[in-house]
Design an enzyme around this catalytic site. Structure first.
Site, PDB file in Angstrom:
ATOM      1  N   ASP A 162      16.028   4.712  32.579  1.00  0.00           N
ATOM      2  CA  ASP A 162      17.410   4.596  33.024  1.00  0.00           C
ATOM      3  C   ASP A 162      17.874   5.773  33.864  1.00  0.00           C
ATOM      4  O   ASP A 162      17.270   6.842  33.854  1.00  0.00           O
ATOM      5  CB  ASP A 162      18.344   4.533  31.803  1.00  0.00           C
ATOM      6  N   GLY A 220      13.858   4.431  25.953  1.00  0.00           N
ATOM      7  CA  GLY A 220      13.148   4.130  27.196  1.00  0.00           C
ATOM      8  C   GLY A 220      11.867   3.333  27.025  1.00  0.00           C
ATOM      9  O   GLY A 220      11.439   2.625  27.941  1.00  0.00           O
ATOM     10  N   ARG A 276      17.589  -0.046  33.202  1.00  0.00           N
ATOM     11  CA  ARG A 276      16.473  -0.236  32.262  1.00  0.00           C
ATOM     12  C   ARG A 276      15.867  -1.625  32.381  1.00  0.00           C
ATOM     13  O   ARG A 276      14.691  -1.823  32.066  1.00  0.00           O
ATOM     14  CB  ARG A 276      16.964  -0.051  30.811  1.00  0.00           C
ATOM     15  N   LYS A 301       4.307  12.709  34.700  1.00  0.00           N
ATOM     16  CA  LYS A 301       4.765  13.493  35.856  1.00  0.00           C
ATOM     17  C   LYS A 301       4.350  14.934  35.626  1.00  0.00           C
ATOM     18  O   LYS A 301       5.187  15.771  35.257  1.00  0.00           O
ATOM     19  CB  LYS A 301       6.299  13.430  35.933  1.00  0.00           C
ATOM     20  N   GLU A 306       5.048   6.280  24.609  1.00  0.00           N
ATOM     21  CA  GLU A 306       6.153   6.913  25.341  1.00  0.00           C
ATOM     22  C   GLU A 306       6.277   6.257  26.707  1.00  0.00           C
ATOM     23  O   GLU A 306       5.283   5.786  27.261  1.00  0.00           O
ATOM     24  CB  GLU A 306       5.835   8.407  25.541  1.00  0.00           C
ATOM     25  N   ASP A 307       7.485   6.275  27.245  1.00  0.00           N
ATOM     26  CA  ASP A 307       7.673   5.736  28.591  1.00  0.00           C
ATOM     27  C   ASP A 307       7.204   6.739  29.648  1.00  0.00           C
ATOM     28  O   ASP A 307       6.475   6.383  30.568  1.00  0.00           O
ATOM     29  CB  ASP A 307       9.141   5.336  28.827  1.00  0.00           C
ATOM     30  N   ASP A 329       7.472  13.979  30.911  1.00  0.00           N
ATOM     31  CA  ASP A 329       8.103  14.712  32.010  1.00  0.00           C
ATOM     32  C   ASP A 329       7.984  16.211  31.729  1.00  0.00           C
ATOM     33  O   ASP A 329       6.891  16.769  31.881  1.00  0.00           O
ATOM     34  CB  ASP A 329       9.553  14.220  32.111  1.00  0.00           C
ATOM     35  N   PHE A 377      12.588  10.892  40.668  1.00  0.00           N
ATOM     36  CA  PHE A 377      13.306  10.265  39.554  1.00  0.00           C
ATOM     37  C   PHE A 377      13.147   8.755  39.646  1.00  0.00           C
ATOM     38  O   PHE A 377      13.536   8.139  40.632  1.00  0.00           O
ATOM     39  CB  PHE A 377      14.783  10.664  39.556  1.00  0.00           C
ATOM     40  N   VAL A 378      12.552   8.181  38.628  1.00  0.00           N
ATOM     41  CA  VAL A 378      12.255   6.741  38.650  1.00  0.00           C
ATOM     42  C   VAL A 378      13.091   5.995  37.611  1.00  0.00           C
ATOM     43  O   VAL A 378      13.468   6.557  36.586  1.00  0.00           O
ATOM     44  CB  VAL A 378      10.752   6.465  38.427  1.00  0.00           C
TER      45      VAL A 378
HETATM   46  P1  IMP Z   1      10.700  15.101  28.736  1.00  0.00           P
HETATM   47  O1  IMP Z   1      11.353  15.885  29.825  1.00  0.00           O
HETATM   48  O2  IMP Z   1       9.214  15.041  28.891  1.00  0.00           O
HETATM   49  O3  IMP Z   1      11.161  15.580  27.395  1.00  0.00           O
HETATM   50  O4  IMP Z   1      11.246  13.613  28.908  1.00  0.00           O
HETATM   51  C1  IMP Z   1      12.444  13.269  28.278  1.00  0.00           C
HETATM   52  C2  IMP Z   1      12.989  11.951  28.646  1.00  0.00           C
HETATM   53  O5  IMP Z   1      13.598  12.101  29.921  1.00  0.00           O
HETATM   54  C3  IMP Z   1      12.039  10.784  28.819  1.00  0.00           C
HETATM   55  O6  IMP Z   1      11.672  10.168  27.614  1.00  0.00           O
HETATM   56  C4  IMP Z   1      12.917   9.877  29.659  1.00  0.00           C
HETATM   57  O7  IMP Z   1      13.840   9.174  28.843  1.00  0.00           O
HETATM   58  C5  IMP Z   1      13.661  10.864  30.528  1.00  0.00           C
HETATM   59  N1  IMP Z   1      13.077  10.957  31.884  1.00  0.00           N
HETATM   60  C6  IMP Z   1      12.226  11.871  32.372  1.00  0.00           C
HETATM   61  N2  IMP Z   1      11.914  11.618  33.661  1.00  0.00           N
HETATM   62  C7  IMP Z   1      12.602  10.485  33.971  1.00  0.00           C
HETATM   63  C8  IMP Z   1      12.705   9.692  35.170  1.00  0.00           C
HETATM   64  O8  IMP Z   1      12.096   9.932  36.218  1.00  0.00           O
HETATM   65  N3  IMP Z   1      13.535   8.613  35.086  1.00  0.00           N
HETATM   66  C9  IMP Z   1      14.226   8.267  33.963  1.00  0.00           C
HETATM   67  N4  IMP Z   1      14.154   8.963  32.831  1.00  0.00           N
HETATM   68  C10 IMP Z   1      13.350  10.070  32.844  1.00  0.00           C
HETATM   69 MG    MG Z   2      16.502   8.510  29.369  1.00  0.00          MG
END
Ligand code: IMP
Ligand code: MG
Length: 183
Positions: A162, A46, A168, A132, A100-101, A104, A155-156
């Site tokens: 993606d 991402g 993407r 977020k 990081e992108d 979450d 959800f973005v």
């Molecule tokens: P985490 O939940 O903080 O571990 O995030 C894990 C991964 O979930 C991120 O690196 C993204 O690839 C994906 N992700 C989380 N939120 C979103 C969203 O809103 N859109 C797309 N991918 C997301």
């Molecule tokens: Mg992803």
């Protein structure tokens, strides 16, 4: 030709907003890492679009590296992660910046931080383009050192993010229409 824009409910961040934030972060990171020759670690996949833009605004010598992590197949809810591809640099004693992108639930970043800390870097900081905070899993106390934009719980997609490996390559960040993932 299929038009991806039709699946977007609302544009959350335009290309202009994205680039102006990256320029702002670039000034801060250039100062922070001047003369430190940092290793800049991108968490695939991402991050690729943000990574390419961000490193060009960090105007001091640096080394590029990547990690690819994923959840164990079929264990989504457990949050257990594995390293699919590790960094190639020896980061012991180096200043490391994770890009990081999106931050979450915090599962990915917590895992990445723990993994990289075990390699004994001189310092380890996190720069996430999106945050977020409403989605953070209870118990995750980790915080990002640098945040581009704090966004609501939606959800973005786009700008590297993606849904099922799609969107993407959209140049902006948009909220996906719920009917796209509900169908
Ligand atoms: P985490 O939940 O903080 O571990 O995030 C894990 C991964 O979930 C991120 O690196 C993204 O690839 C994906 N992700 C989380 N939120 C979103 C969203 O809103 N859109 C797309 N991918 C997301
Ligand atoms: Mg992803």
């Amino acid at each position: 030709m299929e038009n991806m824009d039709k699946d977007i409910q609302q544009i959350l961040l335009t290309e202009e907003q994205i680039q102006s934030k990256i320029a702002e972060l670039g000034k801060i990171l250039t100062e922070e890492y001047a003369d430190k020759n940092p290793v800049i670690v991108g968490v695939l996949k991402g991050v690729v679009v943000f990574y390419a833009d961000m490193i060009r605004q960090i105007k001091t010598p640096c080394q590029l590296d990547f990690m690819w992590i994923s959840s164990y197949a079929g264990a989504n809810s457990s949050g257990k992660m594995l390293v699919r591809q590790d960094v190639t640099a020896d980061i012991k004693g180096r200043h490391v910046l994770i890009l990081e992108d999106i931050f979450d639930t915090g599962n990915s970043l917590s895992f990445t931080v723990e993994h990289l800390l075990s390699k004994e870097p001189a310092s380890l900081k996190i720069c996430t383009f999106l945050d977020k905070p409403e989605r953070r899993k209870p118990g995750v106390t980790l915080q990002a050192d640098y945040v581009g934009y704090t966004i609501p719980n939606a959800f973005v997609v786009g700008y590297g993010l993606d849904y099922n490996e799609k969107y993407r390559n959209l140049p902006y960040i948009g909220i996906l229409k719920p009917e796209v993932y509900e169908k």
